[in-house]
Design a protein around this motif. Structure first.
Motif, mmCIF file in Angstrom:
data_model
loop_
_atom_site.group_PDB
_atom_site.id
_atom_site.type_symbol
_atom_site.label_atom_id
_atom_site.label_comp_id
_atom_site.label_asym_id
_atom_site.label_seq_id
_atom_site.Cartn_x
_atom_site.Cartn_y
_atom_site.Cartn_z
ATOM 1 N N ASN A 1 -26.840 19.864 26.286
ATOM 2 C CA ASN A 1 -27.177 18.453 26.507
ATOM 3 C C ASN A 1 -28.456 18.307 27.316
ATOM 4 O O ASN A 1 -29.295 17.449 27.046
ATOM 5 N N GLU A 2 -28.603 19.173 28.328
ATOM 6 C CA GLU A 2 -29.817 19.136 29.151
ATOM 7 C C GLU A 2 -31.044 19.435 28.308
ATOM 8 O O GLU A 2 -32.049 18.713 28.360
ATOM 9 N N PRO B 1 -23.593 11.174 23.115
ATOM 10 C CA PRO B 1 -23.997 10.444 24.338
ATOM 11 C C PRO B 1 -25.439 10.680 24.757
ATOM 12 O O PRO B 1 -26.073 9.794 25.337
ATOM 13 N N PHE C 1 -28.780 8.083 26.390
ATOM 14 C CA PHE C 1 -29.624 8.308 27.571
ATOM 15 C C PHE C 1 -31.102 8.345 27.185
ATOM 16 O O PHE C 1 -31.942 7.824 27.917
ATOM 17 N N LEU D 1 -28.883 8.419 34.730
ATOM 18 C CA LEU D 1 -27.583 8.294 34.069
ATOM 19 C C LEU D 1 -27.180 9.617 33.422
ATOM 20 O O LEU D 1 -26.038 10.061 33.523
ATOM 21 N N PHE D 2 -28.169 10.249 32.759
ATOM 22 C CA PHE D 2 -27.911 11.559 32.142
ATOM 23 C C PHE D 2 -27.481 12.568 33.212
ATOM 24 O O PHE D 2 -26.495 13.289 33.055
ATOM 25 N N TYR D 3 -28.227 12.614 34.328
ATOM 26 C CA TYR D 3 -27.953 13.586 35.388
ATOM 27 C C TYR D 3 -26.546 13.387 35.957
ATOM 28 O O TYR D 3 -25.800 14.356 36.162
ATOM 29 N N ASN D 4 -26.162 12.133 36.208
ATOM 30 C CA ASN D 4 -24.843 11.859 36.806
ATOM 31 C C ASN D 4 -23.708 12.364 35.917
ATOM 32 O O ASN D 4 -22.733 12.931 36.408
ATOM 33 N N GLN D 5 -23.855 12.178 34.604
ATOM 34 C CA GLN D 5 -22.809 12.673 33.700
ATOM 35 C C GLN D 5 -22.826 14.196 33.631
ATOM 36 O O GLN D 5 -21.785 14.856 33.679
ATOM 37 N N GLU D 6 -24.041 14.771 33.560
ATOM 38 C CA GLU D 6 -24.178 16.222 33.385
ATOM 39 C C GLU D 6 -23.670 16.978 34.614
ATOM 40 O O GLU D 6 -22.999 18.004 34.497
ATOM 41 N N GLU E 1 -21.410 16.166 36.728
ATOM 42 C CA GLU E 1 -19.943 16.168 36.812
ATOM 43 C C GLU E 1 -19.343 17.236 35.902
ATOM 44 O O GLU E 1 -18.385 17.922 36.258
ATOM 45 N N GLY E 2 -19.916 17.374 34.689
ATOM 46 C CA GLY E 2 -19.451 18.414 33.764
ATOM 47 C C GLY E 2 -19.688 19.808 34.329
ATOM 48 O O GLY E 2 -18.827 20.701 34.219
#
Length: 821
Positions: free
Chosen positions: A662-663, A695, A699, A707-712, A714-715
């Motif tokens: 995703n990154e 998703p 982003f 927003l991308f960083y906050n989700q990533e 957490e994963g």
């Protein structure tokens, strides 16, 4: 009083687990110092040029130290800071200092061992027992006493000389001596000077009208007049320039030299041309840039490193320029790192405009002689700013003040093969610490690890959140390709909405960039009857068809195969091309847009030192309309006239089996989108994709890194991946699948005790055979505990040694990759 014996720990360019020790003869004690190269013998008679790491008086207990033969440098070629960097890279990335040395030094500093044949005087001159080839070489040895291998090849007019040499040695005609050969030599040029007598205008006028000296020698007079013109316009005149300008011959120039009118002088010159040194900053920062600049300078007072998070086309380079100016005026040196050679040509033109001859470039496209010259100019402090790819961190800076790591997120900063498998960004931060220097990391899409370090205040953070000139970020359209198919049910290359947008851009006189992360014509072809796909014989991968060579290529081992016309399984001659590479896109674009000027930018199309620069300049100057390419077109290039970008197959970016998928996808799509609409109007981006609900696409559409960083993050926290863990990937290789699987099981079993809870695998990678070697992988996910990590690294190296002591596994190659990407 007896003088204690001095010993030297010497690094030689071999993968030795420990550095070897030699003794220093009394005659060399006054000349030897850390950082100089020395000539040493290892084994029976193999000679190496090694670098002295340290001098000490500790006699080795396990072996008798041999003497150093010779000292090759009057002054060190590297400084203590570089030796510390080598040691850190070797320790951190689990390789040897010899491997780091091999990567760090230009080839000309790593002297080659060249075989020399020496005539045996005791043999005499009776060659009646020798055959024809042996006789020819024997005669030459009798006359010259010594011959190099190359000279033997010339004598026999053949490259196959080793059998002849072997027989001559057996018959005691000659012996072999290994000599170290210095391969670098300074470039010399012959300059033409006027006799000082004729600096006086009256004397010169008298000469030009002298009937005896010149009027009867018409060609010599023309040659002298050409010289006078060149000296007035250029200040200095070389012999080749003069002969070319005047159309004269060597003999005519010799005539003027014989008459003592002109003199010839041989001088050492630079292989690379440099501009005059001056600092010329002709711009002011915008208020947003100034706020970012102030934040950086403030943060760098208390923190060693700062992250500049600036959206695409926000003018990060201008912030870098202002910062570089500040350090140069303090007399400091600056290293400006870029991930790709493709970027250097555009950035160097900008930096030269501002800093002239203070700037030097260092990367793999330069030949070895040029690299040595840049190395020496950095070492003497003559070059103040060096722009380069990842290997530039090995340059011998003397007073480093700042390292700029542009596009810090880029995976090209991580060396893959061979060792050392270092990350230039992390190496730069350690290297800067040795000088108490600062590091500025810059990116529109920072790596998750760097942004985490900034959020946790290990790094400073500066934000540049608006584009230069107030231009809006590009609008992004998602095109659903699920129901769109081309011929043979293949993926469509250019969808109708994208075609219409390209037509419109071309009508407006604008330029277009199209991105596809696959090179070649067709990533694979498949038999329509039975589904058979051509594979490489040596690797477990499908073959890519390249139309320009009309061959099938393996992108892993480089083997090239003739095209397949009949299926090897069922004999059918009906094949479909599946997916598409840059080569096929280029062909289709030329058909769809016959008036558009199309070019391709990938590893196949840009070879040679100036190929990148030439293509980029053509696009900058508007001589091309559409540029199609792989990741090369993504990375930081700045084209004012591009208003449309197309990502042709986003599914290929979103479907890797990797925790960073995703990154990487977000970074690539956001970076390539950033090439659009950089100057006046808002640009447009089309993303062709079948998985429209992914998703990451949301982003990218919102241009929302936060927003991308906050989700990533957490994963990453949930599944214990970086930045919360340190990864060490062990890859095992062997020609037998059974052997490599057994070796991997043995390694895993040995780690079960203390490290079992951190271990994933062993397992086969996605591509499980490369160059006829079967692969197995073990992944170790360690908590961020420095002592535990070092202990684990030592344990792994011990277990590799244990593995190699087992006869079955002696030839199993084990590759540790720390912070694997």
């Amino acid at each position: 009083m007896s003088i204690s014996v001095l010993f030297a720990e010497v690094i030689i360019p071999l993968a030795l687990p420990k550095n070897y020790t030699w003794s220093v003869p009394a005659a060399l004690r006054d000349q030897i110092k850390p950082g100089v190269r020395v000539e040493v013998i290892l084994g029976k008679n193999k000679k190496y040029a090694g670098v002295v790491k340290r001098l000490h008086e500790e006699k080795p207990e396990a072996f008798e130290a041999k003497d150093i033969l010779n000292i090759l440098d009057a002054e060190p070629v590297i400084f203590p800071e570089q030796l510390k960097l080598w040691e850190w890279i070797a320790r951190y990335y689990m390789c040897s200092e010899g491997e780091v040395m091999a990567a760090a030094l230009p080839a000309h500093f790593k002297l080659s061992s060249e075989t020399i044949l020496v005539f045996n005087e005791e043999f005499g001159d009776n060659f009646s027992t020798l055959d024809h080839d042996e006789y020819l070489v024997g005669e030459a040895l009798l006359l010259k006493k010594e011959l190099k291998i190359g000279e033997v090849q010339q004598i026999l007019d053949s490259n196959r000389v080793y059998p002849v040499i072997k027989r001559l040695i057996e018959k005691k005609v000659c012996t072999v001596w290994e000599a170290l050969k210095e391969t670098w030599s300074p470039k010399k040029e012959i300059f033409v000077l006027l006799n000082h007598k004729y600096d006086n205008e009256e004397e010169l006028s008298a000469l030009l009208s002298d009937d005896k000296k010149l009027q009867r020698a018409e060609k010599q007079l023309e040659l002298l007049l050409s010289y006078l013109h060149l000296i007035k316009t250029q200040g200095e005149v070389t012999k080749p320039e003069l002969l070319k300008k005047s159309g004269a011959s060597d003999a005519q120039l010799k005539g003027l030299v014989d008459k003592n009118i002109l003199w010839l002088e041989k001088r050492q010159v630079d292989r690379l041309q440099y501009l005059p040194r001056n600092i010329q900053i002709d711009f002011e920062l915008t208020p947003a840039q100034q706020r970012a600049f102030d934040a950086i300078t403030e943060q760098l007072v208390s923190k060693q490193a700062c992250l500049l998070h600036g959206v695409t086309a926000s003018g990060k380079t201008q912030v870098y320029v202002k910062l570089i100016e500040r350090y140069i005026r303090q007399g400091k040196q600056v290293l400006y790192l870029l991930p790709e050679i493709a970027l250097t040509s555009q950035v160097i033109r900008r930096l030269q405009k501002h800093f002239g001859g203070y700037i030097g470039i260092y990367h793999s496209k330069f030949n070895q002689n040029e690299r040595v010259e840049i190395w020496n100019k950095v070492k003497t402090g003559e070059l103040k700013v060096v722009l380069g790819a990842r290997s530039s961190i090995f340059l011998p800076f003397t007073d480093l003040g700042l390292i700029v790591v542009d596009e810090e997120h880029d995976t090209s900063y991580k060396q893959q093969d061979p060792a050392p498998r270092y990350h230039a960004r992390d190496g730069a931060i350690y290297y800067a610490s040795l000088f108490n220097a600062n590091v500025l990391l810059g990116s529109a899409t920072p790596s998750v690890e760097s942004f985490y370090n900034a959020q946790s205040q290990k790094y400073g953070l500066a934000i540049l959140g608006e584009r230069f000139g107030g231009v809006q970020l590009p609008a992004i359209d998602i095109i659903d390709t699920k129901r769109m198919f081309g011929a043979d049910k293949d993926k469509i290359i250019i969808t109708p909405p994208l075609k219409a947008a390209i037509d419109q851009s071309l009508e407006q006189g604008k330029q277009v960039i199209l991105f596809q992360n696959r090179r070649g014509y067709s990533p694979y072809q498949v038999c329509q009857t039975c589904g058979w796909i051509p594979h490489c014989k040596f690797c477990d991968v499908t073959l890519t068809f390249h139309k320009n060579t009309h061959k099938l290529h393996c992108h892993y081992c480089g083997t090239v195969y003739p095209p397949v016309h009949a299926c090897q399984a069922c004999g059918s001659d009906k094949f479909s091309q599946r997916n598409f590479g840059t080569e096929r896109i280029e062909e289709q674009l030329e058909e769809m847009f016959p008036k558009g000027r199309v070019a391709r930018m990938d590893i196949d199309s840009v070879r040679g030192k100036t190929a990148h620069d030439s293509l980029i300049q053509q696009f900058e100057q508007g001589r091309l309309d559409i540029l199609v390419g792989t990741q090369m077109v993504v990375k930081g290039l700045d084209f004012e006239n591009v208003n449309l970008v197309g990502i042709l197959d986003a599914d290929s970016l979103l479907s890797f089996a990797d925790f960073r998928v995703n990154e990487r996808a977000f970074q690539l799509m956001e970076q390539v989108s950033g090439r659009a609409g950089r100057k006046d109007k808002q640009g447009k981006v089309f993303i062709q994709v079948s998985n429209t609900q992914h998703p990451v696409l949301y982003f990218v559409q919102q241009h929302d890194y936060g927003l991308f960083y906050n989700q990533e993050i957490e994963g990453r926290r949930m599944f214990f991946y970086p930045p919360f863990a340190r990864l060490i990937m062990l890859t095992l290789k062997h020609k037998s699948k059974d052997v490599v699987e057994a070796a991997a099981q043995m390694m895993a079993f040995s780690m079960q005790g203390e490290y079992g809870k951190f271990l994933v695998g062993p397992a086969e990678p996605v591509v499980n055979r490369v160059r006829n070697q079967y692969l197995m992988e073990l992944l170790i996910k360690l908590p961020k505990d420095g002592e535990l990590i070092q202990r684990c690294k030592r344990f792994i190296l011990e277990q590799i040694a244990v593995l190699h002591n087992d006869k079955r596994f002696r030839n199993v190659v084990v590759i540790p990759d720390v912070d694997a990407m």
